[in-house]
Write a protein that holds these residues in place. Sequence first.
Motif, PDB file in Angstrom:
ATOM      1  N   ASN A 274       0.469   2.848   4.707  1.00 53.84           N
ATOM      2  CA  ASN A 274       0.252   1.446   5.044  1.00 53.84           C
ATOM      3  C   ASN A 274       0.796   0.607   3.886  1.00 53.84           C
ATOM      4  OD1 ASN A 274      -1.525  -1.166   4.842  1.00 53.84           O
ATOM      5  ND2 ASN A 274      -1.806  -0.470   6.948  1.00 53.84           N
ATOM      6  N   LEU A 275       1.428  -0.514   4.190  1.00 51.90           N
ATOM      7  CA  LEU A 275       2.094  -1.319   3.163  1.00 51.90           C
ATOM      8  C   LEU A 275       1.158  -1.700   2.024  1.00 51.90           C
ATOM      9  CD1 LEU A 275       4.614  -2.846   2.179  1.00 51.90           C
ATOM     10  CD2 LEU A 275       3.838  -4.812   3.545  1.00 51.90           C
ATOM     11  N   ILE A 276      -0.073  -2.111   2.345  1.00 51.33           N
ATOM     12  CA  ILE A 276      -1.002  -2.527   1.291  1.00 51.33           C
ATOM     13  C   ILE A 276      -1.307  -1.372   0.358  1.00 51.33           C
ATOM     14  CG2 ILE A 276      -3.357  -3.342   0.835  1.00 51.33           C
ATOM     15  CD1 ILE A 276      -3.142  -4.955   3.453  1.00 51.33           C
ATOM     16  N   PHE A 277      -1.548  -0.202   0.929  1.00 47.52           N
ATOM     17  CA  PHE A 277      -1.823   0.973   0.099  1.00 47.52           C
ATOM     18  C   PHE A 277      -0.604   1.323  -0.748  1.00 47.52           C
ATOM     19  CE2 PHE A 277      -2.170   5.320  -1.171  1.00 47.52           C
ATOM     20  CZ  PHE A 277      -3.530   5.507  -1.424  1.00 47.52           C
ATOM     21  N   ILE A 278       0.586   1.289  -0.164  1.00 47.70           N
ATOM     22  CA  ILE A 278       1.815   1.630  -0.881  1.00 47.70           C
ATOM     23  C   ILE A 278       2.033   0.687  -2.058  1.00 47.70           C
ATOM     24  CG2 ILE A 278       4.336   1.760  -0.695  1.00 47.70           C
ATOM     25  CD1 ILE A 278       3.009   4.075   0.693  1.00 47.70           C
ATOM     26  N   VAL A 279       1.790  -0.595  -1.838  1.00 49.01           N
ATOM     27  CA  VAL A 279       1.935  -1.567  -2.933  1.00 49.01           C
ATOM     28  C   VAL A 279       0.973  -1.230  -4.063  1.00 49.01           C
ATOM     29  CG1 VAL A 279       1.544  -3.979  -3.597  1.00 49.01           C
ATOM     30  CG2 VAL A 279       2.831  -3.453  -1.516  1.00 49.01           C
ATOM     31  N   LEU A 280      -0.265  -0.949  -3.731  1.00 48.18           N
ATOM     32  CA  LEU A 280      -1.277  -0.700  -4.761  1.00 48.18           C
ATOM     33  C   LEU A 280      -1.024   0.608  -5.508  1.00 48.18           C
ATOM     34  CD1 LEU A 280      -4.977  -1.571  -4.672  1.00 48.18           C
ATOM     35  CD2 LEU A 280      -4.352   0.733  -5.389  1.00 48.18           C
ATOM     36  N   VAL A 281      -0.663   1.675  -4.795  1.00 51.19           N
ATOM     37  CA  VAL A 281      -0.482   2.967  -5.455  1.00 51.19           C
ATOM     38  C   VAL A 281       0.739   2.951  -6.377  1.00 51.19           C
ATOM     39  CG1 VAL A 281       1.008   4.228  -3.821  1.00 51.19           C
ATOM     40  CG2 VAL A 281      -0.829   5.436  -5.021  1.00 51.19           C
ATOM     41  N   ASN A 282       1.673   2.018  -6.123  1.00 48.87           N
ATOM     42  CA  ASN A 282       2.822   1.865  -7.019  1.00 48.87           C
ATOM     43  C   ASN A 282       2.551   0.885  -8.162  1.00 48.87           C
ATOM     44  OD1 ASN A 282       5.538   3.262  -6.123  1.00 48.87           O
ATOM     45  ND2 ASN A 282       4.464   2.703  -4.231  1.00 48.87           N
ATOM     46  N   ASN A 283       1.409   0.239  -8.115  1.00 52.76           N
ATOM     47  CA  ASN A 283       1.012  -0.715  -9.173  1.00 52.76           C
ATOM     48  C   ASN A 283      -0.464  -0.480  -9.450  1.00 52.76           C
ATOM     49  OD1 ASN A 283       3.514  -2.729  -9.260  1.00 52.76           O
ATOM     50  ND2 ASN A 283       3.061  -2.272  -7.121  1.00 52.76           N
ATOM     51  N   PHE A 284      -0.764   0.632 -10.125  1.00 54.04           N
ATOM     52  CA  PHE A 284      -2.116   1.162 -10.125  1.00 54.04           C
ATOM     53  C   PHE A 284      -3.142   0.243 -10.790  1.00 54.04           C
ATOM     54  CE2 PHE A 284      -4.237   4.673  -8.441  1.00 54.04           C
ATOM     55  CZ  PHE A 284      -5.342   4.955  -9.229  1.00 54.04           C
ATOM     56  N   ARG A 285      -2.707  -0.692 -11.622  1.00 49.22           N
ATOM     57  CA  ARG A 285      -3.648  -1.630 -12.245  1.00 49.22           C
ATOM     58  C   ARG A 285      -3.979  -2.809 -11.322  1.00 49.22           C
ATOM     59  NH1 ARG A 285      -4.422  -0.586 -17.592  1.00 49.22           N
ATOM     60  NH2 ARG A 285      -2.910   0.800 -18.604  1.00 49.22           N
ATOM     61  N   MET A 286      -3.323  -2.846 -10.197  1.00 50.47           N
ATOM     62  CA  MET A 286      -3.493  -3.954  -9.254  1.00 50.47           C
ATOM     63  C   MET A 286      -4.820  -3.836  -8.507  1.00 50.47           C
ATOM     64  SD  MET A 286      -0.524  -5.029  -6.542  1.00 50.47           S
ATOM     65  CE  MET A 286       0.730  -5.692  -7.634  1.00 50.47           C
ATOM     66  N   GLN A 287      -5.436  -4.967  -8.202  1.00 48.27           N
ATOM     67  CA  GLN A 287      -6.623  -5.018  -7.366  1.00 48.27           C
ATOM     68  C   GLN A 287      -6.210  -5.181  -5.903  1.00 48.27           C
ATOM     69  OE1 GLN A 287      -9.969  -4.708  -8.427  1.00 48.27           O
ATOM     70  NE2 GLN A 287      -8.913  -4.046 -10.296  1.00 48.27           N
ATOM     71  N   LEU A 288      -7.131  -4.889  -4.998  1.00 44.43           N
ATOM     72  CA  LEU A 288      -6.824  -4.953  -3.569  1.00 44.43           C
ATOM     73  C   LEU A 288      -6.324  -6.335  -3.166  1.00 44.43           C
ATOM     74  CD1 LEU A 288      -6.765  -3.909  -0.678  1.00 44.43           C
ATOM     75  CD2 LEU A 288      -9.225  -4.349  -0.530  1.00 44.43           C
ATOM     76  N   ASP A 289      -6.996  -7.396  -3.621  1.00 38.87           N
ATOM     77  CA  ASP A 289      -6.570  -8.738  -3.208  1.00 38.87           C
ATOM     78  C   ASP A 289      -5.173  -9.072  -3.723  1.00 38.87           C
ATOM     79  OD1 ASP A 289      -7.498  -8.802  -5.799  1.00 38.87           O
ATOM     80  OD2 ASP A 289      -8.754 -10.569  -5.557  1.00 38.87           O
ATOM     81  N   GLU A 290      -4.797  -8.513  -4.873  1.00 38.34           N
ATOM     82  CA  GLU A 290      -3.443  -8.717  -5.388  1.00 38.34           C
ATOM     83  C   GLU A 290      -2.419  -7.958  -4.552  1.00 38.34           C
ATOM     84  OE1 GLU A 290      -4.022  -9.205 -10.170  1.00 38.34           O
ATOM     85  OE2 GLU A 290      -4.549  -7.247  -9.316  1.00 38.34           O
ATOM     86  N   ALA A 291      -2.762  -6.732  -4.151  1.00 41.81           N
ATOM     87  CA  ALA A 291      -1.860  -5.945  -3.305  1.00 41.81           C
ATOM     88  C   ALA A 291      -1.656  -6.635  -1.953  1.00 41.81           C
ATOM     89  CB  ALA A 291      -2.416  -4.538  -3.099  1.00 41.81           C
ATOM     90  N   ILE A 292      -2.715  -7.232  -1.421  1.00 38.02           N
ATOM     91  CA  ILE A 292      -2.614  -7.978  -0.165  1.00 38.02           C
ATOM     92  C   ILE A 292      -1.660  -9.154  -0.330  1.00 38.02           C
ATOM     93  CG2 ILE A 292      -3.896  -9.516   1.388  1.00 38.02           C
ATOM     94  CD1 ILE A 292      -6.316  -7.599   0.991  1.00 38.02           C
ATOM     95  N   GLU A 293      -1.749  -9.846  -1.437  1.00 33.59           N
ATOM     96  CA  GLU A 293      -0.869 -10.987  -1.681  1.00 33.59           C
ATOM     97  C   GLU A 293       0.589 -10.551  -1.800  1.00 33.59           C
ATOM     98  OE1 GLU A 293       0.744 -14.442  -1.883  1.00 33.59           O
ATOM     99  OE2 GLU A 293      -1.420 -14.240  -1.528  1.00 33.59           O
ATOM    100  N   VAL A 294       0.835  -9.425  -2.462  1.00 32.74           N
ATOM    101  CA  VAL A 294       2.204  -8.910  -2.582  1.00 32.74           C
ATOM    102  C   VAL A 294       2.748  -8.527  -1.205  1.00 32.74           C
ATOM    103  CG1 VAL A 294       3.634  -7.029  -3.489  1.00 32.74           C
ATOM    104  CG2 VAL A 294       1.957  -8.139  -4.975  1.00 32.74           C
ATOM    105  N   ALA A 295       1.925  -7.868  -0.396  1.00 30.06           N
ATOM    106  CA  ALA A 295       2.344  -7.504   0.959  1.00 30.06           C
ATOM    107  C   ALA A 295       2.678  -8.756   1.771  1.00 30.06           C
ATOM    108  CB  ALA A 295       1.250  -6.695   1.651  1.00 30.06           C
ATOM    109  N   GLY A 296       1.846  -9.776   1.638  1.00 28.12           N
ATOM    110  CA  GLY A 296       2.109 -11.043   2.322  1.00 28.12           C
ATOM    111  C   GLY A 296       3.410 -11.674   1.854  1.00 28.12           C
ATOM    112  N   HIS A 297       3.684 -11.573   0.558  1.00 26.46           N
ATOM    113  CA  HIS A 297       4.919 -12.128  -0.011  1.00 26.46           C
ATOM    114  C   HIS A 297       6.149 -11.435   0.584  1.00 26.46           C
ATOM    115  CE1 HIS A 297       7.556 -13.965  -2.989  1.00 26.46           C
ATOM    116  NE2 HIS A 297       8.055 -12.762  -3.255  1.00 26.46           N
ATOM    117  N   ILE A 298       6.070 -10.121   0.763  1.00 25.27           N
ATOM    118  CA  ILE A 298       7.177  -9.364   1.367  1.00 25.27           C
ATOM    119  C   ILE A 298       7.449  -9.874   2.780  1.00 25.27           C
ATOM    120  CG2 ILE A 298       7.835  -7.086   2.267  1.00 25.27           C
ATOM    121  CD1 ILE A 298       6.283  -5.894  -0.165  1.00 25.27           C
TER     122      ILE A 298
END
Length: 372
Positions: A274-298
């Motif tokens: 899932n895109l949100i999980f992929i974003v977070l696992v590639n940026n391990f210091r990221m929080q869930l809400d930050e990963a959601i924002e990055v996914a939204g940006h994409i």
Amino acid sequence: MQVQNISLLVGSAMRSIQQKYAELIGSKKSISLLTLFNSGNFHFDLYCKDFIPHPEIAELKKSTTSFGEKFGILLPDADAYITCAMFLFPAAPIEKIILLSKNYAVDFYLNDKMGRDTKATNQEMKMLYEIRDRLSSIGNNLKLKPKASLAEMANIEVLQQIADSSPKTWFDNFLHLYLRHINIAHQPYDMVTLKHIQSVEEYINMRADISGMPHTVSLIEYAISVFLDWDLLSKIGLAEKIRKVNEIVSYIGALTNDLFSFEKEVIDNGSDSNLIFIVLVNNFRMQLDEAIEVAGHIIRNLLNEYNESIAVIEDHLNHSLISEISKNEISRYLSGLKSVLQACWMWQTYTQRYKRSSSLWIETQTRKTVTL
């Protein structure tokens, strides 16, 4: 990286996501997908203002339900997806929208039985993968393989009717995209099985085929009986531009679905595809809400790219020297493409498939519905 280390990394990321998700839900936090997707250049809600789903809702549901019962592919929550075709192809005549709805009934059945987030037993998966392999290897003659299941019979019946009512060149290309989707979508994509951590770019490139969006976009031509003349499009310099915008819409459909289905896939079923999980696992210091924002940006970037691409195509078309008949056909196709993009928002907010009483997304909370 060793499989054991991948398993540890994925497990840690999953626990982090699910813990943070529980905290957000516990704090009554709600996030608007519309706000995530909208930008200064593209507003999904405004873009969908003129959207009207296919008017033959009752007949569509009746015919698709009867078809599903006949072949034993009607799942308990079938009502949640039977409406998909009427959102994607609102301008299709009734005989075609029924065929397309039946095609999606088969596809959803296969997805829910052996898609990315299923948890079938080994014996069940063996049987399902045999079905997948037979389906994905169908030739252009559409002959059933030995030991064909009812799902395969249903699939062949619909494909044959589509083949009989379309040009061979178009159908062969559609069939290639459809069978590619059947083969790619119904395989395990957890990172332990893949034996590596996918990059965000690698995941996105794979995700469109999993979603089935490329063959969905190709069905626009069939739905409205406008079969594009690619030689003509090449001569006037539009072929690559239209192929590119088709690809963009495919990515938007696939990735918006990742956000709509995030809770169903990642939270409920523990899927790491899932895109949100992929974003977070590639940026391990990221929080869930930050990963959601990055996914939204994409997704925002893709929507802006779509907007810019359509403006270029329409300007190019207006200044081309081709006949008005050809211009009108291309314009009708672009209207069909617009409907598919609109459906990426309208159907996913309408369907009960992603609704839940305590959803993180405002749009999928059960009190939030779209009236038809």
